[in-house]
Motif scaffolding. Structure first.
Motif, PDB file in Angstrom:
ATOM      1  N   LYS A 187      -5.433  -8.288  83.740  1.00  0.00           N
ATOM      2  CA  LYS A 187      -4.707  -9.325  83.010  1.00  0.00           C
ATOM      3  C   LYS A 187      -5.276 -10.675  83.404  1.00  0.00           C
ATOM      4  N   LEU A 210      -5.587  -8.681  77.986  1.00  0.00           N
ATOM      5  CA  LEU A 210      -5.063  -7.505  78.668  1.00  0.00           C
ATOM      6  C   LEU A 210      -6.029  -6.355  78.434  1.00  0.00           C
ATOM      7  N   THR A 254      -4.266 -14.911  76.502  1.00  0.00           N
ATOM      8  CA  THR A 254      -4.157 -13.854  77.506  1.00  0.00           C
ATOM      9  C   THR A 254      -5.033 -12.691  77.073  1.00  0.00           C
TER      10      THR A 254
END
Length: 75
Positions: free
Chosen positions: A35, A24, A22
């Motif tokens: 995101k 961010l 991920t």
């Protein structure tokens, strides 16, 4: 991250392969503005066209754990 500063697109190169990673991105006020989830591989393109000019903080997670952090400047 390159190029840095960037105007439209930037590439995030982790130097290792993400597994269910991920990315961010936070603005200078600490607000989450981007995101991208479920990433695999070492290089990822970031589309910055909708971002205002300024400094942003990038956090990279791999399998739920933070593994890298950096800054990027949007021109």
């Amino acid at each position: 991250v390159y190029p840095n500063p960037a105007s439209d697109l930037a590439t995030l190169s982790t130097g290792f392969s993400l597994t269910d990673g991920t990315i961010l991105i936070y603005n200078s006020l600490g607000e989450l503005v981007f995101k991208k989830e479920h990433l695999n591989g070492e290089e990822h393109t970031l589309n910055l066209t909708e971002f205002s000019s300024g400094l942003y903080f990038v956090a990279v997670y791999n399998e739920g754990k933070i593994v890298a952090g950096t800054r990027i400047v949007k021109e």
